[in-house]
Structure formats: structure tokens, C-alpha cells
Design a protein around this motif. Sequence first.
Motif, mmCIF file in Angstrom:
data_model
loop_
_atom_site.group_PDB
_atom_site.id
_atom_site.type_symbol
_atom_site.label_atom_id
_atom_site.label_comp_id
_atom_site.label_asym_id
_atom_site.label_seq_id
_atom_site.Cartn_x
_atom_site.Cartn_y
_atom_site.Cartn_z
ATOM 1 N N GLU A 55 0.840 -1.187 0.000
ATOM 2 C CA GLU A 55 0.000 0.000 0.000
ATOM 3 C C GLU A 55 0.882 1.245 0.000
ATOM 4 N N ILE A 83 -3.436 -2.629 -10.201
ATOM 5 C CA ILE A 83 -3.331 -1.678 -9.088
ATOM 6 C C ILE A 83 -4.719 -1.129 -8.772
ATOM 7 N N THR A 85 -6.703 1.828 -7.087
ATOM 8 C CA THR A 85 -6.411 3.229 -6.784
ATOM 9 C C THR A 85 -7.649 3.904 -6.196
ATOM 10 N N PHE A 92 -3.288 10.011 -3.432
ATOM 11 C CA PHE A 92 -3.743 8.756 -3.988
ATOM 12 C C PHE A 92 -3.334 7.632 -3.042
ATOM 13 N N LEU A 94 -2.620 3.767 -3.417
ATOM 14 C CA LEU A 94 -2.416 2.712 -4.409
ATOM 15 C C LEU A 94 -2.192 1.391 -3.688
ATOM 16 N N LYS A 96 -1.214 -2.532 -4.500
ATOM 17 C CA LYS A 96 -0.723 -3.507 -5.476
ATOM 18 C C LYS A 96 -0.660 -4.874 -4.799
#
Length: 551
Positions: A55, A83, A85, A92, A94, A96
Amino acid sequence: MKHLNFIHVINSYGKRVILFLACCLFFVLTSNAQVTSSIDTTKIKIGEQITFKVEVDADTTDLVVFPEGQTFGPLEMIESYKIDTTKNEAKFKLIKTYGLTQFDSGSYKIPKQKIIVGTKTYFTDSLHVEVYTVAVDTTKQSLYGIKPMIEVEKASSDWWIYLLITLVALGFIAFLLYWFIWRKKPLTEEEEIAMLPPYDRAKLALKKLDESNYLQRSELKDYYSELTFIIRKYLDEKVYDRALESTTDELVGRLNLLRDANQIELSTSDINNIETILKRADLVKFAKSAPDIELAKIDRNTIDVEIDQVKEALPEPTEEEKLLDKQYKEEQELKKKRRKIILTVGASILILIATYVGFGLKYGFKYVTDTIIGNEAKELLEGDWVQSDYGVPPIMISTPVVLERIELQAIDSTQQLKRTAFAYGDVNSSFNIGVGTTKYNLQEGEEIDINGAVEETIKSFENNGARNIVVKREQFITPNAAEGLKVFGTGEFPTDVEGQYRSGEYVILIFVSDDKSVMQKIALVWNNKDEYTNDIMDRVLNSVELKKVEE
């Protein structure tokens, strides 16, 4: 009063300091990214999936780069998810996610992963994972013998597409050559007339003269020019080969001479008729004489008769003349065939040159030449590469060919427990790749002699004939954040020809495990004057990764 002013200044100054510190704190909080990592479980069975999540909280203007590829060794990445978002005010978030697994039981550590946020680099925490075997109840599950080996069909390639394109191109070129050179084209009207015998051609010319409008328009000059050309052309082909350029007197004199020599059976009246018409035509063309239209028609019929008389007067061709005529026709056909062959060869050469130039301008002339005549380094660069692990702990590297295992004897049996090596080529080759792992049995306080390992490799270059070696050093970091020493430089290396040397480059990578017991080494040597070997070595260096040794 002064005391109150002093207090006012202090209060004003304090507010400014507090405001400044608040701005700095806001800037730090809003400009720094936060990177966290986690896994859904720390214990799995062989083959089960671990979900590894990263994160990142970053500014909306920051570029975030997550790791890709097999950077999670010793675990294997089986899937990299998209990803996720979400936006929170000016930031932001994100997320993954990766799917990881391991097919051998044991205790493993997921190495730190490199995350790039804007211009800064962050590393995730290393996480421990336990992989357990799957218990098998042999009382319920029968055991079977090992199945025999079976042949597996080789994976299909796209070679047939290139073959098909080549065949289509060659077929198209062959069609063009046939259509424009070898195809029997339909004859034009002029060509058909030219193929007729002289007598038939003369008769056809008279017929076309009748169809003209010269007499209707009183164009006697053009009429007599065509009429005399017909008789002169016929005589030129069958009697006297200079009849077209001869004057009337010269042509009539030649006809009389041939008659007297019994070479042509033409009467005096026939020669006189021809002479009369030719002289009348001369008067019309040069003296602007204007005979009657009916007289012109009579002269046309006279020429028609005289052509028949000349044909009858000509002797029959002998067998020798017929043979010569046949040979002449065969020679003409052979000339036409040779001309077609020359045109075909010339056109093919031009097409090949045009193709070479076209591809050369697009891809480079050296590349096209090497593709045509073959270049081993180019074929290796563009072929199927092998990504494999070498040694224990493994060094992960991509190479154009599989490295061969080389068993080495320990230099000092009291210090080294095991030493393994894998290699391709030697210093005499266009490029040489060597990978080695050495496990040491060191006493407390002892360390691996990295400088000695470098000197040993350089010495091996010199023992194999290398000279004028320049040595440079710098840090090297693999894509999965393993740090090591990079020793590199140039030198002169021997070739297959005794006494000759070529310019070359070398790179030596050395990594030492965290517990200082294992040294991993990669040695690369190549011909730096060959662009293909340069590209090969760049690709090899960029693929180097290794698994960290567990403490």
C-alpha cells in the motif's frame, strides 16, 4: 511602556515561528509518501497461494513504480494483479497485490521490495513464511510406480509465417517476370503486318492505299509517295537491297543489269512500266506535276501487276537458301530467348538490390547483411533465451544458452566447503559467461576476502592470455535490491589466431551473504566492438537477481 512593546514583539515573533513550524509540518506530512506491506498468512502448504499486498500513500503528482518480475525469490510470483487506486483529497492510495507460492517445504523470507515514489526509493519489510508439506495417508491412497518418460512435442514457432511470406514474395516476383518478359504478348497490327511475307505485305499496303482518301482530296503527292514506296520496299526485300535509297535511274539500271545476268526473269516492258511510274512520281513530288486522277488509278493497277510479275520472275530458292533462311529464323529466336534471359537476370538483380537497400535503410545495412550471411551473436541475441537458477543459494540470470556445470576443486579445503561453477565460452570466444558460488567455513572473526576473489578472476584472465587490463569498481544493485561489488573495465583478449588480440570488456559481480558464509560471483567477458555482443551482455546484466541466504 517599553516593557509592553517588548512583550508585543515577543508575541508577534512567536506567532511567526509557530506559523512557520506549522507550514513545515504540513509540507512534510503532505510531501512524504507512506509505503506499507503485508501478507494474508505466514503459514501455507506446498503450492498454496500467499497474497502479498503493498500500500502506497502518495501525492497525485508522484509517479509510483512497483516491482515486476520474479523479485520475490525464494518464493515464486504466480500472478500480478492490477493496481487498486483510491483518491483521498490531494493524495492517492495505491494498492498492489501479488500472488506468491513455493513448492518446497521450509522456512523462507520474502526479500525487501523496491518501490519508487516520485524521485524517492522505498523498501518494504522482509517477511517470513513457513511452507509445510502435505501429509499423505498411504492407508487410504494407493501408491503407484513411477510412470515412464514420454516424448513431448516441441512448442510450435512462427517459422512457417516467415516461410509463407517469402514464398508469396517470390511467387509475386516470378509472376511479374513472366508477365512482362516471358509471356507471349498478343501482336499489334503493325507487328502482324511485319510478320507477313514481302509479297503479302505489298498487296496489303496497296489495299490500304485504296482505302485512303488521297485521290478524293487530290493529294497526288502523298498518293504517289505511298505507291512508289510500296514497289521500292518490295524490290528492296526481294531483288535489290538498296532499292529504297537509290534514285530512279540507279534502280532501273540495277534491274536491267540483273535481267541481263539472268538473275531475274523480268521483261523489258515490265522494267519500262516501273521506270515510267517512278519518274512520274518524281515529277509529282519534286516538280509539282499534277497528272489526272484516272492516270493515278492506272499507275496503281500497273504497280499491282508488276509486283506479281516480279514475284514470278524471282527464281525458286535453293535448298541451301532455304537452310540459310531456317538458320536465320532459329538465330533470331535464340537472340530473343537470350534477350529474355538477360532481362530476367537483370530484373532479378535490380529487385534484390532494391530489397537490400530498402531493408538496409530501415533496419541498417549491417543488420541486413548479418541476417543474410548469418551472424552467431545476432542469432543468439534474437533467439530463445533461458532464465535459470545456478548454484545454492541460486543466482537467477537470463542467458542466450544454458550454462554448463563445471566441477572445481577447493583451493583450500580447510577454508572452503563447496565451490560450484557454470560457464559458457571462454576468453577466446566472442563472449564468455561464468557463474560461481562458494560456501566458506570461516572461523569467528574471519571474513571472505573479496579483493582476493577479484584478483583471482583477473589473474585467470591473464593466465588465458589477456593483457593491458584496466580495473574499475563501483556498487551494483540487482532489481530485487541485492547489493554487491561491480568490478569492470577493458583489456586486450586473445583470439583464435595465435598472436592476435581484440579489444574487449569485462564485468565481475560479487555478492556476499548476510551471514558472511557464501560468496556468489558472476564474470562476463565480451568483444565490445560487436554491437550484438554488447546487447547480449547488457541484457544478461539487467537480468541478474539472487536469493538472499537465510541467516
